[in-house]
Motif scaffolding. Structure first.
Motif, mmCIF file in Angstrom:
data_model
loop_
_atom_site.group_PDB
_atom_site.id
_atom_site.type_symbol
_atom_site.label_atom_id
_atom_site.label_comp_id
_atom_site.label_asym_id
_atom_site.label_seq_id
_atom_site.Cartn_x
_atom_site.Cartn_y
_atom_site.Cartn_z
ATOM 1 N N LEU A 128 -7.623 -0.331 -4.033
ATOM 2 C CA LEU A 128 -6.623 0.458 -4.746
ATOM 3 C C LEU A 128 -6.993 0.611 -6.214
ATOM 4 C CD1 LEU A 128 -3.440 -1.048 -3.083
ATOM 5 C CD2 LEU A 128 -4.117 1.361 -3.009
ATOM 6 N N GLU A 129 -7.547 -0.450 -6.805
ATOM 7 C CA GLU A 129 -8.001 -0.348 -8.194
ATOM 8 C C GLU A 129 -9.055 0.747 -8.319
ATOM 9 O OE1 GLU A 129 -10.104 -3.027 -11.727
ATOM 10 O OE2 GLU A 129 -10.521 -3.453 -9.616
ATOM 11 N N ALA A 130 -9.992 0.798 -7.372
ATOM 12 C CA ALA A 130 -11.056 1.814 -7.407
ATOM 13 C C ALA A 130 -10.496 3.230 -7.274
ATOM 14 C CB ALA A 130 -12.061 1.541 -6.293
ATOM 15 N N GLU A 131 -9.310 3.336 -6.652
ATOM 16 C CA GLU A 131 -8.657 4.641 -6.499
ATOM 17 C C GLU A 131 -7.778 4.990 -7.691
ATOM 18 O OE1 GLU A 131 -6.544 4.307 -2.833
ATOM 19 O OE2 GLU A 131 -8.351 3.792 -1.694
ATOM 20 N N GLY A 132 -7.718 4.084 -8.674
ATOM 21 C CA GLY A 132 -6.943 4.350 -9.877
ATOM 22 C C GLY A 132 -5.534 3.806 -9.866
ATOM 23 N N ALA A 133 -5.174 3.025 -8.850
ATOM 24 C CA ALA A 133 -3.829 2.461 -8.772
ATOM 25 C C ALA A 133 -3.748 1.159 -9.559
ATOM 26 C CB ALA A 133 -3.439 2.215 -7.320
#
Length: 253
Positions: free
Chosen positions: A133-138
């Motif tokens: 999710l971090e990699a997706e910008g969340a």
């Protein structure tokens, strides 16, 4: 085999190597595997048996110093024979309590977790999801490249044990944590990977299987060489209950 016994101290086991060992907690047979967290809350009878000729290694964590200082230490042996020789893949406690976000209506709140096993496959999946999710910008991680989960009591949402906090952390390769200081002592175990821990003015090279201690209010910085998985336990719940908890976190590098 370890004979049945119980005590006023709360305890847990975090498995670092091995499989095909069962711990019976109040007669409920709980399988133990690498990466699993197993609980033995205060006054529960517990015993262990190995179904193979291969050893298992785990970390035991107990609140012995606190209970001793409070003059509340008690110990009692159980029966000489095993409460059960069953070897189920899922314990009764997991079948009742081990469904994410779903609490059995029939059961009351428990001060310690009624779930005796927290399985590595669930811990691993939760950490991986935070970083995905971090990699997706969340907004999903403690800080860049640093995921973490806390083992909680499904009946209350609080810590799994009243006096002991248990957590799992994952740092991506090259990640460096912000300096952090807390009231309360912590023990860390390197489950997988390599890196560096700076505790106060001391620097420690880390590799799989290592243990290190962070005393109360000592500054900690972690750096991951490759992906770094760490198990952590501390006495923070005690300080929180007494209104003495405090944390300082600096800026990430």
């Amino acid at each position: 085999m370890a004979p049945a016994h119980r005590h006023s101290q709360s305890a847990f086991r975090f498995v670092i190597e091995g499989e095909s060992v069962w711990t019976n907690v109040d007669g409920d047979a709980v399988e133990m595997r690498r990466g699993d967290l197993l609980l033995a809350p205060s006054w529960t009878y517990h015993e262990h048996h190995n179904t193979t000729d291969r050893p298992m290694a785990w970390i035991d964590g107990l609140d012995i110093p606190l209970v001793s200082r409070l003059d509340a230490s008690f110990f009692e042996f159980g029966l000489d024979t095993l409460a059960t020789c069953e070897t189920p893949k899922r314990s009764r406690g997991e079948r009742l309590w081990g469904h994410p976000g779903l609490r059995p209506i029939s059961q009351p709140d428990r001060s310690n977790s009624p779930l005796m096993a927290y399985r590595w496959e669930h811990t691993d999946a939760a950490l991986a999801a935070q970083l995905e999710l971090e990699a997706e910008g969340a907004s999903s991680v403690i800080e860049p490249g640093h995921a973490g989960v806390r083992f909680s009591n499904p009946s209350t949402g609080k810590d799994s044990l009243v006096t002991i906090r248990t957590e799992m952390h994952r740092l991506l390769e090259g990640a460096r944590t912000a300096p952090v200081k807390i009231v309360g002592s912590a023990v860390w175990q390197v489950f997988e990977g390599m890196g560096v821990a700076t505790v106060g003015d001391r620097r420690f090279e880390l590799s799989r299987g290592d243990l290190f201690v962070v005393p109360s209010w000592d500054e900690l910085v972690l750096e991951a060489g490759d992906r770094l998985d760490l198990f952590r336990f501390s006495d923070e719940p005690v300080y929180e209950a007494l209104g003495l908890a405090d944390t300082y976190r600096g800026k990430s590098a």
